[in-house]
Motif scaffolding. Structure first.
Motif, short mmCIF file in Angstrom:
data_model
loop_
_atom_site.label_atom_id
_atom_site.label_comp_id
_atom_site.label_asym_id
_atom_site.label_seq_id
_atom_site.Cartn_x
_atom_site.Cartn_y
_atom_site.Cartn_z
N LYS A 1 0.82 -1.21 0.00
CA LYS A 1 0.00 0.00 0.00
C LYS A 1 0.86 1.26 0.00
CE LYS A 1 -4.09 -1.99 2.22
NZ LYS A 1 -5.03 -1.90 3.36
N TYR A 2 1.98 1.21 0.69
CA TYR A 2 2.89 2.36 0.67
C TYR A 2 3.48 2.54 -0.72
CZ TYR A 2 2.78 2.69 5.79
OH TYR A 2 2.39 2.86 7.10
N ASN A 3 3.90 1.45 -1.35
CA ASN A 3 4.50 1.55 -2.68
C ASN A 3 3.48 1.95 -3.73
OD1 ASN A 3 7.21 1.22 -2.26
ND2 ASN A 3 7.25 -0.96 -2.74
N ILE A 4 2.24 1.54 -3.59
CA ILE A 4 1.20 1.96 -4.54
C ILE A 4 1.01 3.46 -4.48
CG2 ILE A 4 -1.29 1.85 -5.01
CD1 ILE A 4 -1.17 -1.11 -4.20
N PHE A 5 1.06 4.02 -3.28
CA PHE A 5 0.95 5.48 -3.16
C PHE A 5 2.14 6.16 -3.83
CE2 PHE A 5 1.41 9.63 -1.26
CZ PHE A 5 0.10 10.09 -1.17
N LEU A 6 3.34 5.63 -3.61
CA LEU A 6 4.52 6.21 -4.24
C LEU A 6 4.42 6.12 -5.76
CD1 LEU A 6 7.31 4.75 -1.91
CD2 LEU A 6 6.45 7.10 -1.93
N ASP A 7 3.97 4.98 -6.25
CA ASP A 7 3.84 4.79 -7.70
C ASP A 7 2.81 5.75 -8.28
OD1 ASP A 7 4.09 3.39 -10.26
OD2 ASP A 7 2.11 2.58 -9.81
N ALA A 8 1.66 5.90 -7.62
CA ALA A 8 0.60 6.77 -8.13
C ALA A 8 1.05 8.23 -8.19
CB ALA A 8 -0.65 6.64 -7.27
N ASN A 9 1.96 8.58 -7.28
CA ASN A 9 2.43 9.97 -7.22
C ASN A 9 3.82 10.15 -7.80
OD1 ASN A 9 0.34 11.69 -5.64
ND2 ASN A 9 0.44 9.76 -4.50
N ARG A 10 4.29 9.14 -8.53
CA ARG A 10 5.53 9.23 -9.31
C ARG A 10 6.78 9.42 -8.45
NH1 ARG A 10 1.26 11.59 -11.57
NH2 ARG A 10 0.63 10.99 -13.68
N PHE A 11 6.76 8.79 -7.28
CA PHE A 11 7.96 8.73 -6.45
C PHE A 11 8.61 7.36 -6.64
CE2 PHE A 11 5.32 11.80 -4.09
CZ PHE A 11 6.23 12.84 -3.93
N ASP A 12 9.89 7.28 -6.33
CA ASP A 12 10.56 5.99 -6.34
C ASP A 12 9.96 5.09 -5.27
OD1 ASP A 12 12.24 6.78 -8.40
OD2 ASP A 12 13.85 7.42 -7.03
N GLU A 13 9.70 3.84 -5.63
CA GLU A 13 9.16 2.89 -4.67
C GLU A 13 10.28 2.35 -3.79
OE1 GLU A 13 6.58 -0.07 -6.38
OE2 GLU A 13 6.12 1.26 -8.07
N PHE A 14 9.90 1.84 -2.61
CA PHE A 14 10.86 1.21 -1.72
C PHE A 14 11.19 -0.19 -2.23
CE2 PHE A 14 9.06 4.20 1.48
CZ PHE A 14 10.25 4.82 1.84
N GLU A 15 12.47 -0.52 -2.20
CA GLU A 15 12.90 -1.88 -2.53
C GLU A 15 12.71 -2.76 -1.31
OE1 GLU A 15 13.82 -3.05 -5.40
OE2 GLU A 15 13.75 -1.12 -6.47
N LYS A 16 12.00 -3.85 -1.47
CA LYS A 16 11.65 -4.69 -0.33
C LYS A 16 12.86 -5.32 0.33
CE LYS A 16 8.07 -7.92 1.10
NZ LYS A 16 6.92 -8.75 0.65
N ASP A 17 13.95 -5.47 -0.41
CA ASP A 17 15.14 -6.13 0.13
C ASP A 17 16.19 -5.14 0.64
OD1 ASP A 17 14.11 -8.63 -0.43
OD2 ASP A 17 14.93 -8.65 -2.46
#
Length: 246
Positions: free
Chosen positions: A130-146
């Motif tokens: 859910k955090y990464n979906i927000f970042l993606d929708a707002n054109r921010f770099d997503e967090f790498e899970k690893d």
């Protein structure tokens, strides 16, 4: 009669609960800090052992609830601002974040080809996603899970999932100087926090030795750190207890 508009959010409550449970676990461990668990753990009352495990388990679960309630509240507040604007009123949550409102609406109404609408994506998403979906929708770099800060949070959620969806395993007992990996998380957690001092070292790593003040403290600390880093990335304070750096 004038109507009163109120909203309940639990993101602050879950964090407080996690802290309370964590501190109670520390209190019980402190009562027996001079007891050698290999020889004197039987002198610790079973009632205190039971309470200690309950505090540790509930601190972990509350920490996971804090993570999800925080991101759920973010989405709700932005959608609430959108509803207010559509009703001819001023936004009250994030009045300066026009771009967030526009991007969230666009992600919902005009998804890219082959991509689910925002609400469908969220309905099928885990907490971290859910955090990464927000970042993606707002054109921010997503967090790498690893990678930090996301990787430790993924391990916290692993513990939470094993506790909530617990299935028994047959685990070898006795003295051993290695960590078995029956639950698939033991090796990844090894060395991250102090283990349960009330339990002899021959017991299974999970859940017996893992449920400790050290685990609860680590889980809440890395989870708060993740939310703070997410807030910095989007330049928006999303939790009242985690202000952005000045």
């Amino acid at each position: 009669m004038a109507s009163v508009r109120a909203t309940t959010t639990l993101k602050g409550h879950h964090a407080i609960h996690a802290e309370l449970f964590r501190d109670e676990a520390r209190r019980i461990e402190a009562l027996y800090d001079s007891v050698d668990p290999n020889t004197g753990s039987s002198s610790i009352p079973n009632d205190d052992k039971t309470k200690h495990r309950a505090f540790c388990m509930n601190s972990i679960v509350s920490t996971a609830c804090f993570l999800e309630a925080t991101v759920n509240s973010l989405y709700w507040e932005i959608w609430d601002d959108i509803r207010l604007i559509n009703d001819g009123k001023d936004p009250i949550h994030y009045p300066d974040k026009t771009e967030f409102r526009q991007n969230i609406e666009e992600a919902e109404l005009n998804p890219e080809q082959g991509q689910k609408k925002l609400t469908n994506r969220l309905d099928n998403a885990g907490i971290f996603a859910k955090y990464n979906i927000f970042l993606d929708a707002n054109r921010f770099d997503e967090f790498e899970k690893d990678s930090t800060p996301a990787e430790p949070v993924a391990r916290v959620l692993d513990i939470r999932n094993e506790l909530v969806h617990f299935e028994p395993r047959r685990i070898e007992g006795g003295e051993k100087d290695y960590t078995e990996n029956e639950y698939g998380i033991e090796e990844q957690l090894d060395g991250r926090f102090d283990l349960n001092p009330l339990i002899p070292s021959g017991n299974a790593f999970f859940p017996s030795q893992c449920m400790s003040y050290g685990c609860a403290e680590w889980a809440l600390r890395v989870s708060k750190g993740f939310v703070r880093q997410f807030s910095i990335r989007i330049d928006l304070q999303i939790h009242p207890d985690l202000p952005l750096p000045s």
